[in-house]
Design a protein around this motif. Structure first.
Motif, PDB file in Angstrom:
ATOM      1  N   ARG A 129       0.837  -1.210   0.000  1.00  0.00           N
ATOM      2  CA  ARG A 129       0.000   0.000   0.000  1.00  0.00           C
ATOM      3  C   ARG A 129       0.870   1.258   0.000  1.00  0.00           C
ATOM      4  O   ARG A 129       0.633   2.194  -0.755  1.00  0.00           O
ATOM      5  N   GLN A 130       1.874   1.271   0.859  1.00  0.00           N
ATOM      6  CA  GLN A 130       2.730   2.448   0.961  1.00  0.00           C
ATOM      7  C   GLN A 130       3.504   2.673  -0.327  1.00  0.00           C
ATOM      8  O   GLN A 130       3.686   3.808  -0.763  1.00  0.00           O
ATOM      9  N   ARG A 131       3.936   1.595  -0.958  1.00  0.00           N
ATOM     10  CA  ARG A 131       4.671   1.724  -2.221  1.00  0.00           C
ATOM     11  C   ARG A 131       3.767   2.311  -3.307  1.00  0.00           C
ATOM     12  O   ARG A 131       4.204   3.156  -4.093  1.00  0.00           O
ATOM     13  N   ILE A 132       2.512   1.889  -3.343  1.00  0.00           N
ATOM     14  CA  ILE A 132       1.564   2.448  -4.311  1.00  0.00           C
ATOM     15  C   ILE A 132       1.379   3.941  -4.049  1.00  0.00           C
ATOM     16  O   ILE A 132       1.376   4.753  -4.973  1.00  0.00           O
ATOM     17  N   ILE A 133       1.237   4.310  -2.795  1.00  0.00           N
ATOM     18  CA  ILE A 133       1.095   5.727  -2.436  1.00  0.00           C
ATOM     19  C   ILE A 133       2.335   6.510  -2.858  1.00  0.00           C
ATOM     20  O   ILE A 133       2.229   7.574  -3.480  1.00  0.00           O
ATOM     21  N   ASN A 134       3.497   5.990  -2.531  1.00  0.00           N
ATOM     22  CA  ASN A 134       4.746   6.687  -2.866  1.00  0.00           C
ATOM     23  C   ASN A 134       4.913   6.864  -4.372  1.00  0.00           C
ATOM     24  O   ASN A 134       5.268   7.951  -4.839  1.00  0.00           O
ATOM     25  N   LEU A 135       4.672   5.801  -5.131  1.00  0.00           N
ATOM     26  CA  LEU A 135       4.810   5.886  -6.586  1.00  0.00           C
ATOM     27  C   LEU A 135       3.781   6.843  -7.186  1.00  0.00           C
ATOM     28  O   LEU A 135       4.090   7.569  -8.133  1.00  0.00           O
ATOM     29  N   SER A 136       2.583   6.841  -6.639  1.00  0.00           N
ATOM     30  CA  SER A 136       1.557   7.770  -7.125  1.00  0.00           C
ATOM     31  C   SER A 136       1.991   9.212  -6.917  1.00  0.00           C
ATOM     32  O   SER A 136       1.822  10.058  -7.805  1.00  0.00           O
ATOM     33  N   LYS A 137       2.557   9.503  -5.764  1.00  0.00           N
ATOM     34  CA  LYS A 137       3.045  10.856  -5.481  1.00  0.00           C
ATOM     35  C   LYS A 137       4.221  11.214  -6.381  1.00  0.00           C
ATOM     36  O   LYS A 137       4.266  12.308  -6.936  1.00  0.00           O
ATOM     37  N   GLU A 138       5.174  10.282  -6.539  1.00  0.00           N
ATOM     38  CA  GLU A 138       6.345  10.530  -7.377  1.00  0.00           C
ATOM     39  C   GLU A 138       5.949  10.839  -8.820  1.00  0.00           C
ATOM     40  O   GLU A 138       6.575  11.655  -9.487  1.00  0.00           O
ATOM     41  N   ARG A 139       4.915  10.161  -9.299  1.00  0.00           N
ATOM     42  CA  ARG A 139       4.505  10.308 -10.697  1.00  0.00           C
ATOM     43  C   ARG A 139       3.330  11.271 -10.868  1.00  0.00           C
ATOM     44  O   ARG A 139       2.799  11.422 -11.961  1.00  0.00           O
ATOM     45  N   ASP A 140       2.946  11.896  -9.772  1.00  0.00           N
ATOM     46  CA  ASP A 140       1.852  12.868  -9.775  1.00  0.00           C
ATOM     47  C   ASP A 140       0.584  12.272 -10.385  1.00  0.00           C
ATOM     48  O   ASP A 140      -0.053  12.873 -11.259  1.00  0.00           O
TER      49      ASP A 140
ATOM     50  N   PHE B  45      -5.352   8.195  -7.794  1.00  0.00           N
ATOM     51  CA  PHE B  45      -5.732   6.793  -7.971  1.00  0.00           C
ATOM     52  C   PHE B  45      -6.646   6.585  -9.179  1.00  0.00           C
ATOM     53  O   PHE B  45      -6.574   5.549  -9.833  1.00  0.00           O
ATOM     54  N   SER B  46      -7.471   7.540  -9.486  1.00  0.00           N
ATOM     55  CA  SER B  46      -8.329   7.420 -10.684  1.00  0.00           C
ATOM     56  C   SER B  46      -7.489   7.348 -11.946  1.00  0.00           C
ATOM     57  O   SER B  46      -7.736   6.524 -12.836  1.00  0.00           O
ATOM     58  N   GLU B  47      -6.488   8.223 -12.034  1.00  0.00           N
ATOM     59  CA  GLU B  47      -5.596   8.218 -13.201  1.00  0.00           C
ATOM     60  C   GLU B  47      -4.804   6.921 -13.272  1.00  0.00           C
ATOM     61  O   GLU B  47      -4.638   6.350 -14.359  1.00  0.00           O
TER      62      GLU B  47
ATOM     63  N   GLY C 282       0.762   0.772 -15.294  1.00  0.00           N
ATOM     64  CA  GLY C 282       0.257   2.137 -15.134  1.00  0.00           C
ATOM     65  C   GLY C 282       1.334   3.084 -14.625  1.00  0.00           C
ATOM     66  O   GLY C 282       1.373   4.256 -15.007  1.00  0.00           O
ATOM     67  N   PHE C 283       2.193   2.593 -13.755  1.00  0.00           N
ATOM     68  CA  PHE C 283       3.310   3.398 -13.254  1.00  0.00           C
ATOM     69  C   PHE C 283       4.472   3.462 -14.248  1.00  0.00           C
ATOM     70  O   PHE C 283       5.429   4.202 -14.051  1.00  0.00           O
ATOM     71  N   GLU C 284       4.389   2.630 -15.294  1.00  0.00           N
ATOM     72  CA  GLU C 284       5.439   2.517 -16.309  1.00  0.00           C
ATOM     73  C   GLU C 284       6.751   2.022 -15.694  1.00  0.00           C
ATOM     74  O   GLU C 284       7.836   2.547 -15.952  1.00  0.00           O
ATOM     75  N   ILE C 285       6.605   0.975 -14.855  1.00  0.00           N
ATOM     76  CA  ILE C 285       7.767   0.329 -14.247  1.00  0.00           C
ATOM     77  C   ILE C 285       7.595  -1.182 -14.353  1.00  0.00           C
ATOM     78  O   ILE C 285       6.501  -1.677 -14.630  1.00  0.00           O
TER      79      ILE C 285
END
Length: 85
Positions: free
Chosen positions: A8-19, A22-24, A58-61
């Motif tokens: 969960r935390q990794r998803i949050i961190n990656l979402s913030k890093e990639r701006d 969650f909808s996007e 989605g994160f392109e990783i």
């Protein structure tokens, strides 16, 4: 740290890093919003590896990049937690 909490935390961190909100992320990864939110709000305790793979797209990783984080050092699964408390 529990594995589910680390994910969960990794998803949050990656979402913030990639701006990405969650909808996007859901749109980019073709994961339903309800699936992601169920996991993020602890309604669902697990994600399938396929869903995690889709989120990585989605994160392109790559999956290996997802797990390349200090969050995953010394993680416990849900069963270990019971024995360690």
């Amino acid at each position: 740290m529990l594995l589910s909490v680390a994910i969960r935390q990794r998803i949050i961190n990656l979402s913030k890093e990639r701006d990405l909100n969650f909808s996007e992320l859901c749109r980019k990864s073709d994961v339903s919003y309800s699936t992601l939110m169920g996991f993020m709000y602890d309604t669902n305790k697990t994600l399938t590896i396929n869903t995690l793979y889709q989120l990585c797209l989605g994160f392109e990783i790559d999956l290996v990049d997802f797990f390349d984080s200090d969050l995953f050092k010394d993680v416990l699964d849900e069963h270990e937690k019971v024995g360690k408390l």
